[in-house]
Scaffold this motif. Structure first.
Motif, PDB file in Angstrom:
ATOM      1  N   HIS A   1      55.530  35.674  53.266  1.00 50.23           N
ATOM      2  CA  HIS A   1      55.764  36.888  52.566  1.00 50.23           C
ATOM      3  C   HIS A   1      55.938  36.701  50.959  1.00 50.23           C
ATOM      4  CE1 HIS A   1      55.058  39.871  55.767  1.00 50.23           C
ATOM      5  NE2 HIS A   1      55.682  39.163  56.434  1.00 50.23           N
ATOM      6  N   GLU A   2      56.915  35.503  50.846  1.00 52.46           N
ATOM      7  CA  GLU A   2      57.501  35.177  49.533  1.00 52.46           C
ATOM      8  C   GLU A   2      57.446  33.758  49.261  1.00 52.46           C
ATOM      9  OE1 GLU A   2      58.429  37.284  47.082  1.00 52.46           O
ATOM     10  OE2 GLU A   2      58.303  39.174  48.139  1.00 52.46           O
ATOM     11  N   PRO A   3      56.255  32.853  49.353  1.00 54.03           N
ATOM     12  CA  PRO A   3      56.138  31.481  49.218  1.00 54.03           C
ATOM     13  C   PRO A   3      56.761  31.017  47.867  1.00 54.03           C
ATOM     14  CG  PRO A   3      53.971  32.593  49.221  1.00 54.03           C
ATOM     15  CD  PRO A   3      54.773  33.601  49.669  1.00 54.03           C
ATOM     16  N   GLY A   4      56.276  31.621  46.836  1.00 56.53           N
ATOM     17  CA  GLY A   4      56.735  31.239  45.454  1.00 56.53           C
ATOM     18  C   GLY A   4      58.239  31.424  45.038  1.00 56.53           C
ATOM     19  N   ARG A   5      58.970  32.105  46.031  1.00 57.62           N
ATOM     20  CA  ARG A   5      60.350  32.441  45.746  1.00 57.62           C
ATOM     21  C   ARG A   5      61.468  31.475  47.024  1.00 57.62           C
ATOM     22  NH1 ARG A   5      61.867  38.444  43.968  1.00 57.62           N
ATOM     23  NH2 ARG A   5      59.719  38.836  42.794  1.00 57.62           N
ATOM     24  N   ALA A   6      60.609  31.248  47.987  1.00 56.64           N
ATOM     25  CA  ALA A   6      61.141  30.438  49.097  1.00 56.64           C
ATOM     26  C   ALA A   6      62.247  29.246  48.817  1.00 56.64           C
ATOM     27  CB  ALA A   6      60.117  30.166  50.122  1.00 56.64           C
TER      28      ALA A   6
END
Length: 359
Positions: A282-287
């Protein structure tokens, strides 16, 4: 424990986590083909509720991090499906997965209210505030049909016993006929958790919990009925919801909350891997940033369970969140000390079969 291949999204629609990984006391779970190369429709995960013959209603703890020493949980597992729920590892003790099993294979304790009545009536019992919602939500969807939380509240009202409730469930409004008279006696306080004001993010993190606006409406309804409410910014998720801290506090104050608290995201045991699966989907860019902040607060680990540390973490980022919270709470009048719940009204009501006093 290694990350498992996530289960097909269609099968876990409106569920929080991506997998059903084995718990600490379970055998490995591996699906294997039956040898027939024929595609088959796979059913979604339906909610099942089993019944447990409980031996007691009250659970006691000695945690210095908690403001209470006793609690009642009428259910095991929680259909709200919050991906970050710290209670997920408790399902492993049942031989079930902290993953999808936690939110689809629930356990109810149908005798919990009667057991509580017996325990409160014991001569050795000494009254102190009791907590509801410490492990799983007392107002999760299954409560609509089972009514176990309401039955527990009826017992507590009979005994004039103080109680603190923690929930995300707007169903708490249903019990205002019990809560309002208890509040008038100083016997009840409700904490409502708001993690984010973004309905889309809330739906992904907390798929079957009421939307943020609905929780704020519940705060308003409770406070208008005279029930004091604490707004709980819980959990604060680094690099994902932390920027909303002040906005959440403002919304809670506007809805009528008279106090507030916060807790940092916790990832005990199996929760860490389930959370990282969710981030990857759901949030790969913030993981990477989310996990870096968490590890920074826990000495390089995903989680540090030490008393006095696990709820808030430590380090510069944790101090910054604490400072922001204190400043906003003071500005909004949410930092005032709240009255302690009353214990002096406690009484054991007449029981069926009791001999009436002659004097």
């Amino acid at each position: 424990m290694s990350l498992e291949i996530p289960i097909d999204q269609a099968r876990r629609r409106a569920r929080g986590v991506a997998s059903n990984q084995a718990g600490r006391f379970d055998l490995a779970r591996v699906e294997e083909a039956d040898g027939w190369d024929i595609p088959e429709p796979r059913p979604g995960f339906r909610t099942e509720v089993r019944e447990e013959v409980a031996r007691s209603a009250l659970s006691f703890n000695r945690s210095p991090d908690l403001p209470f020493d006793r609690s009642v949980n009428a259910y095991r597992g929680c259909e709200h499906g919050c991906v970050y729920c710290f209670a997920r590892p408790s399902h492993a003790y049942l031989g079930l997965s902290p993953g999808l099993d936690f939110e689809t294979r629930l356990v109810a304790k149908p005798q919990v209210a009667e057991l509580l009545r017996q325990e409160l009536s014991a001569k050795r019992y000494r009254v102190a505030p009791l907590a509801l919602g410490t492990n799983t939500d007392p107002y999760q969807p299954v409560e609509r049909d089972r009514g176990l939380t309401r039955a527990v509240l009826e017992v507590l009202a009979d005994f004039d016993h103080p109680v603190a409730i923690v929930t995300k469930g707007a169903m708490v409004e249903r019990d205002l006929d019990i809560l309002a008279p208890m509040a008038a006696k100083g016997l009840v306080r409700v904490g409502i958790s708001v993690t984010t004001l973004d309905p889309g993010l809330a739906r992904r993190m907390e798929p079957r919990a009421p939307a943020p606006a609905r929780r704020l409406a519940a705060i308003r309804r409770l406070t208008q009925a005279g029930v004091p409410v604490r707004l709980m910014v819980s959990p604060v998720v680094p690099a994902l919801t932390d920027h909303e801290l002040e906005a959440i506090l403002e919304a809670g104050a506007e809805a009528g909350a008279d106090a507030a608290s916060w807790i940092m995201l916790r990832l005990p045991r199996e929760v860490s891997e389930l959370w990282q699966e969710w981030l990857a989907e759901h949030e790969p860019g913030r993981a990477a940033r989310v996990m870096a902040r968490l590890r920074e607060m826990h000495g390089g680990r995903d989680y540090d369970p030490r008393w006095g540390h696990r709820m808030r973490g430590e380090g510069e980022y944790a101090r910054l969140i604490a400072q922001r919270f204190r400043a906003a709470a003071k500005r909004l009048g949410l930092d005032r000390a709240v009255p302690a719940l009353r214990c002096d009204l406690f009484k054991v009501p007449p029981q069926k079969g009791d001999q009436l006093s002659l004097f």
